[in-house]
Design a protein around this motif. Structure first.
Motif, PDB file in Angstrom:
ATOM      1  N   PRO A 120       1.196  -1.070   0.472  1.00 43.07           N
ATOM      2  CA  PRO A 120      -0.198  -0.335  -0.094  1.00 43.07           C
ATOM      3  C   PRO A 120       0.824   1.360  -0.044  1.00 43.07           C
ATOM      4  N   VAL A 121       0.708   1.806  -0.931  1.00 43.15           N
ATOM      5  CA  VAL A 121       1.414   3.499  -1.001  1.00 43.15           C
ATOM      6  C   VAL A 121       1.492   3.980   0.129  1.00 43.15           C
ATOM      7  N   GLU A 122       0.381   4.790   1.217  1.00 37.84           N
ATOM      8  CA  GLU A 122       0.608   4.791   2.494  1.00 37.84           C
ATOM      9  C   GLU A 122       1.386   4.511   3.520  1.00 37.84           C
ATOM     10  N   GLU A 123       1.776   2.863   2.725  1.00 36.86           N
ATOM     11  CA  GLU A 123       2.463   2.861   3.258  1.00 36.86           C
ATOM     12  C   GLU A 123       4.355   2.310   3.272  1.00 36.86           C
ATOM     13  N   VAL A 124       4.162   3.008   2.275  1.00 35.58           N
ATOM     14  CA  VAL A 124       5.703   3.603   1.677  1.00 35.58           C
ATOM     15  C   VAL A 124       6.219   4.500   2.099  1.00 35.58           C
ATOM     16  N   ILE A 125       5.073   5.828   1.123  1.00 37.16           N
ATOM     17  CA  ILE A 125       5.046   7.683   1.131  1.00 37.16           C
ATOM     18  C   ILE A 125       5.044   7.282   2.141  1.00 37.16           C
ATOM     19  N   ASP A 126       5.986   8.739   2.637  1.00 41.28           N
ATOM     20  CA  ASP A 126       5.318   9.412   3.861  1.00 41.28           C
ATOM     21  C   ASP A 126       4.246  10.971   3.122  1.00 41.28           C
ATOM     22  N   ASN A 127       2.667  10.945   3.955  1.00 36.25           N
ATOM     23  CA  ASN A 127       2.068  11.962   3.580  1.00 36.25           C
ATOM     24  C   ASN A 127       1.553  11.710   2.077  1.00 36.25           C
ATOM     25  N   THR A 128       1.564  11.161   1.513  1.00 37.28           N
ATOM     26  CA  THR A 128       0.941  10.195   0.045  1.00 37.28           C
ATOM     27  C   THR A 128      -0.418  10.393   0.280  1.00 37.28           C
ATOM     28  N   ARG A 129      -0.919  11.092  -1.351  1.00 39.86           N
ATOM     29  CA  ARG A 129      -2.236  11.078  -1.326  1.00 39.86           C
ATOM     30  C   ARG A 129      -2.990  10.395  -2.768  1.00 39.86           C
ATOM     31  N   LEU A 130      -2.053   9.189  -2.944  1.00 37.77           N
ATOM     32  CA  LEU A 130      -2.079   8.170  -4.340  1.00 37.77           C
ATOM     33  C   LEU A 130      -2.954   7.689  -4.087  1.00 37.77           C
ATOM     34  N   HIS A 131      -3.771   7.092  -2.483  1.00 36.96           N
ATOM     35  CA  HIS A 131      -4.334   6.478  -2.566  1.00 36.96           C
ATOM     36  C   HIS A 131      -5.868   6.949  -2.598  1.00 36.96           C
ATOM     37  N   HIS A 132      -6.149   7.723  -2.373  1.00 34.15           N
ATOM     38  CA  HIS A 132      -6.762   9.638  -2.712  1.00 34.15           C
ATOM     39  C   HIS A 132      -7.639   9.278  -3.767  1.00 34.15           C
ATOM     40  N   THR A 133      -6.592   9.879  -4.986  1.00 32.72           N
ATOM     41  CA  THR A 133      -7.199  10.319  -5.949  1.00 32.72           C
ATOM     42  C   THR A 133      -7.432   8.547  -6.753  1.00 32.72           C
ATOM     43  N   CYS A 134      -7.258   7.775  -6.325  1.00 29.79           N
ATOM     44  CA  CYS A 134      -7.411   6.717  -7.060  1.00 29.79           C
ATOM     45  C   CYS A 134      -9.172   6.092  -6.950  1.00 29.79           C
ATOM     46  N   ARG A 135      -9.232   7.012  -5.164  1.00 32.26           N
ATOM     47  CA  ARG A 135     -10.856   6.649  -5.356  1.00 32.26           C
ATOM     48  C   ARG A 135     -11.714   7.440  -6.205  1.00 32.26           C
ATOM     49  N   THR A 136     -10.850   8.940  -6.419  1.00 34.50           N
ATOM     50  CA  THR A 136     -11.993  10.167  -6.344  1.00 34.50           C
ATOM     51  C   THR A 136     -11.733  10.253  -8.184  1.00 34.50           C
ATOM     52  N   GLY A 137     -10.786  10.507  -8.144  1.00 36.64           N
ATOM     53  CA  GLY A 137     -10.660  10.371 -10.359  1.00 36.64           C
ATOM     54  C   GLY A 137      -9.915  11.819 -10.677  1.00 36.64           C
ATOM     55  N   GLU A 138      -9.884  12.190  -9.566  1.00 38.39           N
ATOM     56  CA  GLU A 138      -9.450  13.412  -9.116  1.00 38.39           C
ATOM     57  C   GLU A 138      -7.125  13.451  -9.255  1.00 38.39           C
ATOM     58  N   GLY A 139      -7.539  14.706 -10.301  1.00 43.54           N
ATOM     59  CA  GLY A 139      -5.571  15.274 -10.070  1.00 43.54           C
ATOM     60  C   GLY A 139      -5.736  15.915  -9.115  1.00 43.54           C
ATOM     61  N   GLU A 140      -4.298  16.265  -8.842  1.00 43.73           N
ATOM     62  CA  GLU A 140      -3.374  17.134  -8.408  1.00 43.73           C
ATOM     63  C   GLU A 140      -2.142  17.689  -8.863  1.00 43.73           C
ATOM     64  N   ASP A 141      -2.347  18.951  -9.064  1.00 42.44           N
ATOM     65  CA  ASP A 141      -0.888  19.224  -9.571  1.00 42.44           C
ATOM     66  C   ASP A 141      -0.124  20.664  -8.762  1.00 42.44           C
ATOM     67  N   ASN A 142       0.646  20.706  -8.747  1.00 38.60           N
ATOM     68  CA  ASN A 142       1.920  21.175  -8.386  1.00 38.60           C
ATOM     69  C   ASN A 142       1.182  21.338  -6.765  1.00 38.60           C
ATOM     70  N   GLN A 143       1.681  20.121  -5.562  1.00 40.05           N
ATOM     71  CA  GLN A 143       1.167  20.204  -4.382  1.00 40.05           C
ATOM     72  C   GLN A 143       2.497  20.055  -3.782  1.00 40.05           C
ATOM     73  N   ILE A 144       2.092  20.843  -2.150  1.00 39.30           N
ATOM     74  CA  ILE A 144       3.359  20.260  -1.559  1.00 39.30           C
ATOM     75  C   ILE A 144       3.332  18.947  -0.834  1.00 39.30           C
ATOM     76  N   GLN A 145       4.317  17.840  -0.734  1.00 41.01           N
ATOM     77  CA  GLN A 145       4.519  16.953   0.519  1.00 41.01           C
ATOM     78  C   GLN A 145       5.917  17.030   0.673  1.00 41.01           C
ATOM     79  N   ARG A 146       5.509  16.889   2.071  1.00 41.43           N
ATOM     80  CA  ARG A 146       6.525  16.077   2.735  1.00 41.43           C
ATOM     81  C   ARG A 146       7.128  14.630   3.131  1.00 41.43           C
TER      82      ARG A 146
END
Length: 522
Positions: A120-146
């Motif tokens: 699962p991506v949330e176990e590997v990458i800090d503060n990711t939201r890719l699993h949310h992108t998979c659920r919503t189908g909405e992209g997010e550009d130029n976001q700050i991620q720690r």
């Protein structure tokens, strides 16, 4: 080749005429191994019709898988794109499990590809939201991620096949926000130096400090004096008075501008973590430490500026270690058996009175004098009230542009209230107020009723005080007039004999003379 070229030099004299290119009908495979990150697309007649980038290839993944007759060929092409991409790239399926990740991303997270695939991506990458992108189908550009303690700029792209969501892709566009700002600084610095010289650059950055009152003019002159020097700076001032903006301006006008500006809030980090944040740590320094260790803020600021905000809240034990760093210009990472030389300018800031803390034993005297080489004191808005109208105009316009709304106009009673409000929270309070007023405004007019009640109460109190003052002034005038008439009548009765007049009034003769100086008695 291009060194010392004049800005008036014709472009044709320095432009490249030999380059790789592709045609519109070429297969994607031809663009996979691009050298510079992008390729010009030209028509048969040689005219430029567009460009293609590695990111375009990555975003085309779902199309390639869907339309390419040979799935193995598609996978091969995709793997080449991933391996050659400068950007860090990760892909997940609809359940948020990692299906692919390139070497650049593995380096960022200090993991091996084979250890993270299907996790699962949330176990590997800090503060990711890719699993949310998979659920919503909405992209997010130029976001700050720690990620691993570093702020990065990322894109999150939904992947579709036949209009059906099949996963998502994450791309790290900038691996370090500070690096992005440093690059911007270099470009800006070069622009000003080449185009119009240092005076323009100085004027540009100082103009970001809003205000033309005498105290603000004095502040800007002080910044101009201290910026070129390499010495430590101590900025003092009330909360919200703009200490970080002042520090960034000094950095921009200093010899350290080509390096990074690294800020750390000494009061926001727990004492047991502050040392590793400042000085970094070595591999195996403690449980949970990253495999290759981690750089601290001083090392990240190498060749640039480190800004130690709220220095007055630094624990005494850390003050001793900071003093040693400032004296010896070396740091020792936590768990390390070696030292590293550093070369960065130190700017510290506090809203506390460090002299009083020194007297109480809460702040080291030797550290205070080491930091307080070039002192700068920021004025509060109470000291520069004439700047309030200018600041209001600036922030109302700023937030209107940010929210893509028309700039609202202050009605007279609202303007009078805000122009005379003391703003105990200084510029931060004023800016936050403007953000709320613009964001909530619907008709382009800011009325008295739109101002928060806590500020309107200040107006009622001020009006009451003014009324009381006016009443007191009126009563004093009435008494003075009555006294003047009494003295005038008594002098006439005594035929101008001042000694007799004073005796009958029951006052000293010297008192009568003083009163005659104050009253126009004829």
């Amino acid at each position: 080749m291009y060194k010392n070229k004049s800005v008036t030099e014709p472009i044709k004299n320095i432009m490249e005429t030999s380059f790789d290119a592709v045609y519109p009908m070429d297969p994607l495979e031809k663009a996979v191994n691009m050298r510079e990150g992008c390729l010009p697309v030209i028509a048969q007649d040689g005219k430029l019709v567009g460009i293609i980038t590695r990111t375009d290839l990555l975003k085309a993944k779902s199309i390639g898988v869907e339309t390419t007759p040979d799935p193995l060929f598609s996978v091969s092409v995709m793997q080449q794109v991933l391996d050659s991409a400068y950007e860090a790239v990760v892909m997940v399926d609809t359940e948020g499990r990692i299906t692919e990740i390139n070497e650049a991303y593995c380096k960022i997270i200090n993991q091996r590809r084979e250890d993270v695939i299907n996790r699962p991506v949330e176990e590997v990458i800090d503060n990711t939201r890719l699993h949310h992108t998979c659920r919503t189908g909405e992209g997010e550009d130029n976001q700050i991620q720690r990620i691993n303690g570093q702020e990065m700029i990322v894109h999150r792209v939904p992947l579709k096949r036949n209009q059906q969501l099949v996963g998502a892709m994450g791309l790290v566009i900038y691996r370090n926000v500070d690096e992005m700002f440093a690059l911007t600084n270099k470009i800006t610095h070069s622009y000003f130096t080449d185009l119009e010289g240092e005076q323009t650059k100085e004027t540009y950055y100082l103009s970001k400090i809003i205000g033309n009152s005498p105290v603000m003019v004095e502040l800007k002159n002080m910044i101009k004096k201290v910026s070129p020097l390499p010495s430590n700076v101590l900025i003092t001032g009330e909360s919200g008075s703009g200490k970080e903006l002042c520090a960034r301006t000094i950095h921009q006008l200093s010899q350290f501008v080509d390096g990074k500006f690294i800020a750390i809030n000494c009061s926001a980090i727990p004492e047991n973590l502050l040392e590793s944040e400042l000085f970094g740590y070595a591999e195996g320094a403690f449980t949970g430490a990253l495999k290759n260790g981690k750089k601290g803020k001083f090392e990240l600021a190498e060749g640039g500026t480190i800004f130690l905000d709220e220095i007055g809240d630094m624990p005494l034990a850390m003050q001793a270690k900071l003093l040693r760093v400032l004296q010896e210009k070396t740091i020792e990472p936590v768990g390390a058996t070696y030292s590293k030389r550093i070369n960065s300018r130190v700017i510290a800031a506090t809203n506390q009175k460090l002299e009083e803390q020194v007297e109480k034993g809460e702040f080291r005297e030797d550290l205070y004098y080491r930091l307080n080489v070039l002192p700068i004191t920021l004025p509060s808005l109470k000291e520069s009230p004439s700047d309030i109208p200018t600041l209001l105009d600036h922030y109302l316009t700023f937030f209107a542009r940010k929210f893509q709304k028309p700039v609202p106009q202050l009605e007279d009673d609202a303007k009078d209230l805000l122009w005379h409000y003391p703003f105990p929270g200084n510029i931060r309070e004023l800016a936050n107020l403007c953000e709320a007023l613009v964001g909530l405004n619907e008709d382009g007019r800011i009325k008295l009723a739109d101002i928060p009640e806590r500020i309107r109460k200040k107006r009622s109190y001020r009006t009451t005080c003014e009324d009381e003052g006016s009443l007191k002034s009126s009563l004093e005038q009435v008494a003075a007039d009555a006294e003047r008439v009494m003295i005038q009548n008594m002098l006439k009765e005594c035929n101008g004999n001042k000694s007799l007049c004073a005796q009958k009034l029951g006052i000293q003769r010297s008192t009568l003379y003083n009163k005659l100086k104050n009253y126009p008695i004829v």
